[in-house]
Design a protein around this motif. Structure first.
Motif, PDB file in Angstrom:
ATOM      1  N   VAL A  55     -21.097  41.628   7.488  1.00 45.74           N
ATOM      2  CA  VAL A  55     -20.604  40.253   7.627  1.00 45.74           C
ATOM      3  C   VAL A  55     -21.586  39.510   8.526  1.00 45.74           C
ATOM      4  O   VAL A  55     -21.817  39.911   9.667  1.00 45.74           O
ATOM      5  CB  VAL A  55     -19.178  40.205   8.215  1.00 45.74           C
ATOM      6  N   MET A  56     -22.166  38.454   7.970  1.00 49.14           N
ATOM      7  CA  MET A  56     -23.157  37.666   8.701  1.00 49.14           C
ATOM      8  C   MET A  56     -22.731  36.205   8.681  1.00 49.14           C
ATOM      9  O   MET A  56     -21.758  35.853   8.032  1.00 49.14           O
ATOM     10  CB  MET A  56     -24.531  37.834   8.046  1.00 49.14           C
ATOM     11  N   HIS A  60     -24.845  27.412  10.621  1.00 47.78           N
ATOM     12  CA  HIS A  60     -23.654  26.575  10.774  1.00 47.78           C
ATOM     13  C   HIS A  60     -22.398  27.415  11.020  1.00 47.78           C
ATOM     14  O   HIS A  60     -21.280  26.908  10.911  1.00 47.78           O
ATOM     15  CB  HIS A  60     -23.452  25.706   9.533  1.00 47.78           C
ATOM     16  N   ALA A  61     -22.589  28.696  11.301  1.00 42.97           N
ATOM     17  CA  ALA A  61     -21.504  29.660  11.525  1.00 42.97           C
ATOM     18  C   ALA A  61     -20.642  29.860  10.277  1.00 42.97           C
ATOM     19  O   ALA A  61     -19.484  30.248  10.370  1.00 42.97           O
ATOM     20  CB  ALA A  61     -20.650  29.278  12.733  1.00 42.97           C
ATOM     21  N   LYS A  62     -21.216  29.599   9.089  1.00 42.91           N
ATOM     22  CA  LYS A  62     -20.504  29.867   7.836  1.00 42.91           C
ATOM     23  C   LYS A  62     -20.725  31.329   7.487  1.00 42.91           C
ATOM     24  O   LYS A  62     -21.862  31.812   7.437  1.00 42.91           O
ATOM     25  CB  LYS A  62     -21.034  28.963   6.716  1.00 42.91           C
ATOM     26  N   PRO A  63     -19.639  32.074   7.241  1.00 48.93           N
ATOM     27  CA  PRO A  63     -19.778  33.509   6.984  1.00 48.93           C
ATOM     28  C   PRO A  63     -20.309  33.817   5.577  1.00 48.93           C
ATOM     29  O   PRO A  63     -20.123  33.041   4.640  1.00 48.93           O
ATOM     30  CB  PRO A  63     -18.348  34.025   7.141  1.00 48.93           C
ATOM     31  N   LEU A  64     -20.953  34.975   5.472  1.00 49.89           N
ATOM     32  CA  LEU A  64     -21.436  35.483   4.192  1.00 49.89           C
ATOM     33  C   LEU A  64     -21.467  37.006   4.267  1.00 49.89           C
ATOM     34  O   LEU A  64     -21.469  37.578   5.353  1.00 49.89           O
ATOM     35  CB  LEU A  64     -22.826  34.912   3.873  1.00 49.89           C
ATOM     36  N   LEU A  65     -21.443  37.637   3.108  1.00 45.59           N
ATOM     37  CA  LEU A  65     -21.515  39.096   3.045  1.00 45.59           C
ATOM     38  C   LEU A  65     -22.851  39.517   2.478  1.00 45.59           C
ATOM     39  O   LEU A  65     -23.373  38.885   1.549  1.00 45.59           O
ATOM     40  CB  LEU A  65     -20.406  39.659   2.150  1.00 45.59           C
ATOM     41  N   VAL A  66     -23.394  40.604   3.019  1.00 44.09           N
ATOM     42  CA  VAL A  66     -24.619  41.194   2.499  1.00 44.09           C
ATOM     43  C   VAL A  66     -24.316  42.655   2.185  1.00 44.09           C
ATOM     44  O   VAL A  66     -23.803  43.387   3.037  1.00 44.09           O
ATOM     45  CB  VAL A  66     -25.779  41.104   3.514  1.00 44.09           C
ATOM     46  N   LEU A  67     -24.611  43.063   0.949  1.00 37.03           N
ATOM     47  CA  LEU A  67     -24.444  44.455   0.533  1.00 37.03           C
ATOM     48  C   LEU A  67     -25.821  45.110   0.568  1.00 37.03           C
ATOM     49  O   LEU A  67     -26.738  44.663  -0.113  1.00 37.03           O
ATOM     50  CB  LEU A  67     -23.833  44.528  -0.867  1.00 37.03           C
ATOM     51  N   LYS A 114     -11.193  35.709   3.769  1.00 37.54           N
ATOM     52  CA  LYS A 114     -11.852  34.448   3.403  1.00 37.54           C
ATOM     53  C   LYS A 114     -12.775  34.711   2.215  1.00 37.54           C
ATOM     54  O   LYS A 114     -13.397  35.755   2.139  1.00 37.54           O
ATOM     55  CB  LYS A 114     -12.719  33.931   4.558  1.00 37.54           C
ATOM     56  N   THR A 115     -12.866  33.736   1.326  1.00 38.44           N
ATOM     57  CA  THR A 115     -13.840  33.829   0.244  1.00 38.44           C
ATOM     58  C   THR A 115     -15.195  33.460   0.822  1.00 38.44           C
ATOM     59  O   THR A 115     -15.345  32.397   1.414  1.00 38.44           O
ATOM     60  CB  THR A 115     -13.466  32.877  -0.906  1.00 38.44           C
ATOM     61  N   MET A 116     -16.147  34.386   0.681  1.00 36.37           N
ATOM     62  CA  MET A 116     -17.482  34.175   1.235  1.00 36.37           C
ATOM     63  C   MET A 116     -18.517  34.435   0.154  1.00 36.37           C
ATOM     64  O   MET A 116     -18.291  35.252  -0.742  1.00 36.37           O
ATOM     65  CB  MET A 116     -17.732  35.164   2.382  1.00 36.37           C
ATOM     66  N   PRO A 117     -19.682  33.761   0.235  1.00 30.23           N
ATOM     67  CA  PRO A 117     -20.750  34.113  -0.703  1.00 30.23           C
ATOM     68  C   PRO A 117     -21.197  35.554  -0.450  1.00 30.23           C
ATOM     69  O   PRO A 117     -21.200  36.003   0.698  1.00 30.23           O
ATOM     70  CB  PRO A 117     -21.858  33.116  -0.385  1.00 30.23           C
ATOM     71  N   LEU A 151     -17.299  40.659 -10.327  1.00 27.16           N
ATOM     72  CA  LEU A 151     -16.083  40.256  -9.623  1.00 27.16           C
ATOM     73  C   LEU A 151     -16.340  39.418  -8.367  1.00 27.16           C
ATOM     74  O   LEU A 151     -15.476  38.654  -7.948  1.00 27.16           O
ATOM     75  CB  LEU A 151     -15.252  41.479  -9.241  1.00 27.16           C
ATOM     76  N   LEU A 152     -17.507  39.582  -7.748  1.00 22.45           N
ATOM     77  CA  LEU A 152     -17.786  38.884  -6.497  1.00 22.45           C
ATOM     78  C   LEU A 152     -18.838  37.785  -6.663  1.00 22.45           C
ATOM     79  O   LEU A 152     -19.153  37.090  -5.708  1.00 22.45           O
ATOM     80  CB  LEU A 152     -18.281  39.878  -5.433  1.00 22.45           C
ATOM     81  N   ASN A 153     -19.404  37.687  -7.862  1.00 14.14           N
ATOM     82  CA  ASN A 153     -20.486  36.760  -8.119  1.00 14.14           C
ATOM     83  C   ASN A 153     -21.637  36.990  -7.120  1.00 14.14           C
ATOM     84  O   ASN A 153     -22.256  36.046  -6.621  1.00 14.14           O
ATOM     85  CB  ASN A 153     -20.002  35.309  -8.045  1.00 14.14           C
ATOM     86  N   ALA A 154     -21.891  38.273  -6.820  1.00 14.38           N
ATOM     87  CA  ALA A 154     -22.946  38.646  -5.877  1.00 14.38           C
ATOM     88  C   ALA A 154     -24.314  38.230  -6.407  1.00 14.38           C
ATOM     89  O   ALA A 154     -24.623  38.471  -7.564  1.00 14.38           O
ATOM     90  CB  ALA A 154     -22.913  40.149  -5.601  1.00 14.38           C
TER      91      ALA A 154
END
Length: 163
Positions: A55-56, A60-67, A114-117, A151-154
């Motif tokens: 979780v990054m 702008h402190a908007k969260p995102l996920l990195v796999l 939360k839905t995150m990119p 499913l995640l639009n990764a």
């Protein structure tokens, strides 16, 4: 014949089942700060196929996920450049827990609060199967990595660096 240990559902496994995704369950003894390297070792998996969910947040402190592969780190500069941000930094554990709804060490990219990119290291998509957190510490699920795109639009990125 021994009965398989029952593993209670998590939001992630409920989501995967609801989407009709076939997955295998891989429980293990969780070790604080053991990470993907530890889970790969105790489960007899290649750490390259064990995918960690990070979780990054952007500038702008908007969260995102990195796999990312279990035996690689994220080049934050490369990631930021590829996703069009000035900077990307890892979230503090309490912030990551709040964004994902999971405890750090048990973060699944599926069914987050939360839905995150979601961004996925491109080489992961070339693997036939991956093991990724199933929504609890000490619990991985094995599945086709294309599920992350479907499913995640990764979005694929190229930002892996050696640990």
């Amino acid at each position: 014949m021994a009965k398989a240990a029952h593993i209670s559902e998590t939001p992630a496994t409920q989501f995967l089942k609801a989407q009709g995704v076939a997955f295998t369950e891989h429980p293990y003894a969780y070790v604080e700060h053991g990470g993907a390297q530890h889970s790969a070792e105790v489960l007899g998996l290649d750490p390259f196929t064990v995918v960690k969910t990070l979780v990054m947040e952007d500038e702008h402190a908007k969260p995102l996920l990195v796999l990312m592969h279990g035996n690689r780190a994220v080049s934050l500069k490369n990631l930021a450049r590829q996703i069009g941000c000035k900077s990307v930094t890892p979230c503090k554990p309490e912030v990551a827990n709040r964004h994902s709804g999971y405890l750090v060490g048990g973060t699944s990219p599926f069914a987050t609060r939360k839905t995150m990119p979601v961004y996925i290291e491109a080489a992961i998509l070339e693997l036939p199967r991956i093991a990724i957190n199933g929504g609890r510490r000490g619990y991985l699920v094995g599945l086709d990595p294309q599920v992350c795109v479907q499913l995640l639009n990764a979005k694929p990125v190229d930002c892996a660096i050696p640990l």
